[in-house]
Design a protein around this motif. Structure first.
Motif, mmCIF file in Angstrom:
data_model
loop_
_atom_site.group_PDB
_atom_site.id
_atom_site.type_symbol
_atom_site.label_atom_id
_atom_site.label_comp_id
_atom_site.label_asym_id
_atom_site.label_seq_id
_atom_site.Cartn_x
_atom_site.Cartn_y
_atom_site.Cartn_z
ATOM 1 N N SER A 103 0.828 -1.212 0.000
ATOM 2 C CA SER A 103 0.000 0.000 0.000
ATOM 3 C C SER A 103 0.861 1.259 0.000
ATOM 4 O O SER A 103 0.557 2.225 -0.703
ATOM 5 N N ILE A 104 1.937 1.231 0.774
ATOM 6 C CA ILE A 104 2.861 2.376 0.772
ATOM 7 C C ILE A 104 3.505 2.529 -0.597
ATOM 8 O O ILE A 104 3.609 3.639 -1.130
ATOM 9 N N PHE A 105 3.917 1.402 -1.190
ATOM 10 C CA PHE A 105 4.504 1.439 -2.529
ATOM 11 C C PHE A 105 3.509 2.003 -3.549
ATOM 12 O O PHE A 105 3.869 2.814 -4.401
ATOM 13 N N GLN A 106 2.246 1.585 -3.459
ATOM 14 C CA GLN A 106 1.228 2.078 -4.387
ATOM 15 C C GLN A 106 0.966 3.567 -4.180
ATOM 16 O O GLN A 106 0.745 4.301 -5.149
ATOM 17 N N ALA A 107 1.010 4.014 -2.940
ATOM 18 C CA ALA A 107 0.777 5.442 -2.672
ATOM 19 C C ALA A 107 1.930 6.289 -3.204
ATOM 20 O O ALA A 107 1.718 7.377 -3.742
ATOM 21 N N VAL A 108 3.147 5.776 -3.063
ATOM 22 C CA VAL A 108 4.317 6.533 -3.519
ATOM 23 C C VAL A 108 4.368 6.587 -5.045
ATOM 24 O O VAL A 108 4.639 7.632 -5.631
ATOM 25 N N THR A 109 4.089 5.459 -5.686
ATOM 26 C CA THR A 109 4.194 5.406 -7.147
ATOM 27 C C THR A 109 2.888 5.750 -7.851
ATOM 28 O O THR A 109 2.867 5.830 -9.076
ATOM 29 N N GLN A 110 1.827 5.933 -7.112
ATOM 30 C CA GLN A 110 0.500 6.229 -7.628
ATOM 31 C C GLN A 110 -0.020 5.142 -8.570
ATOM 32 O O GLN A 110 -0.776 5.415 -9.496
ATOM 33 N N ILE A 111 0.403 3.913 -8.318
ATOM 34 C CA ILE A 111 -0.136 2.763 -9.039
ATOM 35 C C ILE A 111 -1.335 2.285 -8.236
ATOM 36 O O ILE A 111 -1.204 1.881 -7.090
ATOM 37 N N GLN A 112 -2.497 2.332 -8.826
ATOM 38 C CA GLN A 112 -3.719 1.957 -8.109
ATOM 39 C C GLN A 112 -4.306 0.664 -8.666
ATOM 40 O O GLN A 112 -5.477 0.596 -9.009
ATOM 41 N N GLU A 113 -3.496 -0.340 -8.768
ATOM 42 C CA GLU A 113 -3.944 -1.639 -9.271
ATOM 43 C C GLU A 113 -4.373 -2.502 -8.082
ATOM 44 O O GLU A 113 -3.575 -2.806 -7.199
ATOM 45 N N MET A 114 -5.622 -2.905 -8.055
ATOM 46 C CA MET A 114 -6.160 -3.662 -6.926
ATOM 47 C C MET A 114 -5.596 -5.080 -6.849
ATOM 48 O O MET A 114 -5.467 -5.643 -5.773
ATOM 49 N N THR A 115 -5.255 -5.675 -7.985
ATOM 50 C CA THR A 115 -4.780 -7.057 -7.987
ATOM 51 C C THR A 115 -3.308 -7.175 -7.617
ATOM 52 O O THR A 115 -2.823 -8.291 -7.438
ATOM 53 N N LEU A 116 -2.616 -6.066 -7.496
ATOM 54 C CA LEU A 116 -1.180 -6.082 -7.182
ATOM 55 C C LEU A 116 -0.896 -6.673 -5.806
ATOM 56 O O LEU A 116 0.171 -7.243 -5.586
ATOM 57 N N THR A 117 -1.829 -6.606 -4.890
ATOM 58 C CA THR A 117 -1.567 -7.036 -3.515
ATOM 59 C C THR A 117 -1.765 -8.530 -3.297
ATOM 60 O O THR A 117 -1.226 -9.083 -2.342
ATOM 61 N N PHE A 118 -2.513 -9.211 -4.138
ATOM 62 C CA PHE A 118 -2.895 -10.587 -3.849
ATOM 63 C C PHE A 118 -1.733 -11.565 -3.841
ATOM 64 O O PHE A 118 -1.555 -12.317 -2.885
ATOM 65 N N ILE A 119 -0.939 -11.586 -4.891
ATOM 66 C CA ILE A 119 0.155 -12.573 -4.995
ATOM 67 C C ILE A 119 1.198 -12.375 -3.896
ATOM 68 O O ILE A 119 1.579 -13.352 -3.235
ATOM 69 N N PRO A 120 1.677 -11.149 -3.637
ATOM 70 C CA PRO A 120 2.644 -11.001 -2.536
ATOM 71 C C PRO A 120 2.075 -11.395 -1.174
ATOM 72 O O PRO A 120 2.789 -11.985 -0.350
ATOM 73 N N LYS A 121 0.799 -11.101 -0.932
ATOM 74 C CA LYS A 121 0.199 -11.498 0.347
ATOM 75 C C LYS A 121 0.119 -13.012 0.465
ATOM 76 O O LYS A 121 0.414 -13.576 1.525
ATOM 77 N N ILE A 122 -0.276 -13.666 -0.611
ATOM 78 C CA ILE A 122 -0.355 -15.125 -0.594
ATOM 79 C C ILE A 122 1.030 -15.726 -0.359
ATOM 80 O O ILE A 122 1.193 -16.653 0.438
ATOM 81 N N LEU A 123 2.033 -15.196 -1.034
ATOM 82 C CA LEU A 123 3.400 -15.683 -0.837
ATOM 83 C C LEU A 123 3.886 -15.441 0.586
ATOM 84 O O LEU A 123 4.562 -16.290 1.179
ATOM 85 N N ALA A 124 3.544 -14.288 1.159
ATOM 86 C CA ALA A 124 3.943 -13.981 2.531
ATOM 87 C C ALA A 124 3.302 -14.958 3.517
ATOM 88 O O ALA A 124 3.959 -15.430 4.454
ATOM 89 N N VAL A 125 2.041 -15.281 3.298
ATOM 90 C CA VAL A 125 1.362 -16.227 4.181
ATOM 91 C C VAL A 125 1.968 -17.623 4.042
ATOM 92 O O VAL A 125 2.168 -18.320 5.043
ATOM 93 N N VAL A 126 2.303 -18.028 2.830
ATOM 94 C CA VAL A 126 2.921 -19.337 2.622
ATOM 95 C C VAL A 126 4.306 -19.387 3.270
ATOM 96 O O VAL A 126 4.658 -20.374 3.924
ATOM 97 N N VAL A 127 5.083 -18.320 3.131
ATOM 98 C CA VAL A 127 6.410 -18.267 3.764
ATOM 99 C C VAL A 127 6.278 -18.320 5.285
ATOM 100 O O VAL A 127 7.031 -19.038 5.965
ATOM 101 N N ALA A 128 5.332 -17.574 5.832
ATOM 102 C CA ALA A 128 5.112 -17.604 7.279
ATOM 103 C C ALA A 128 4.699 -18.994 7.737
ATOM 104 O O ALA A 128 5.142 -19.476 8.788
ATOM 105 N N LEU A 129 3.860 -19.661 6.945
ATOM 106 C CA LEU A 129 3.442 -21.013 7.293
ATOM 107 C C LEU A 129 4.627 -21.972 7.279
ATOM 108 O O LEU A 129 4.763 -22.814 8.177
ATOM 109 N N ILE A 130 5.490 -21.836 6.294
ATOM 110 C CA ILE A 130 6.679 -22.701 6.226
ATOM 111 C C ILE A 130 7.604 -22.437 7.412
ATOM 112 O O ILE A 130 8.129 -23.369 8.021
ATOM 113 N N ILE A 131 7.790 -21.173 7.751
ATOM 114 C CA ILE A 131 8.684 -20.817 8.858
ATOM 115 C C ILE A 131 8.124 -21.297 10.197
ATOM 116 O O ILE A 131 8.844 -21.857 11.031
ATOM 117 N N PHE A 132 6.843 -21.072 10.429
ATOM 118 C CA PHE A 132 6.247 -21.346 11.729
ATOM 119 C C PHE A 132 5.594 -22.720 11.837
ATOM 120 O O PHE A 132 5.036 -23.051 12.891
#
Length: 91
Positions: free
Chosen positions: A36-65
């Motif tokens: 969201s900070i990146f989108q605010a700074v670059t003024q990219i307002q793409e709604m689908t941009l957040t889904f893949i990184p969030k999914i990857l972050a959750v998978v990485v957290a699951l693997i770690i924990f």
């Protein structure tokens, strides 16, 4: 089965559920905030941009924990089964 017993078991179960879910939720929240900070700074307002990184972050957290989560679940289940005679005695 008394109401106090049911409330106690339910409270312990909900506490464990929240504790187990917290790492994945926190990772997803942090990644979403950074995007969201990146989108605010670059003024990219793409709604689908957040889904893949969030999914990857959750998978990485699951693997770690996962070992920690598995340990918590095994201990909870072990204590639950171990105390079945105590629970039967409460009736």
């Amino acid at each position: 089965m008394t109401a106090d017993f049911v409330i106690e078991i339910t409270t312990k179960t909900l506490e464990l559920t929240i504790l187990i879910a917290a790492p994945m939720l926190i990772f997803g929240l942090l990644v979403g905030l950074l995007i969201s900070i990146f989108q605010a700074v670059t003024q990219i307002q793409e709604m689908t941009l957040t889904f893949i990184p969030k999914i990857l972050a959750v998978v990485v957290a699951l693997i770690i924990f996962f070992p920690w989560i598995l340990d918590k679940l095994i201990n909870f289940t072990y204590n639950l089964f171990l105390n079945i005679p105590v629970y039967i005695g409460k009736f």
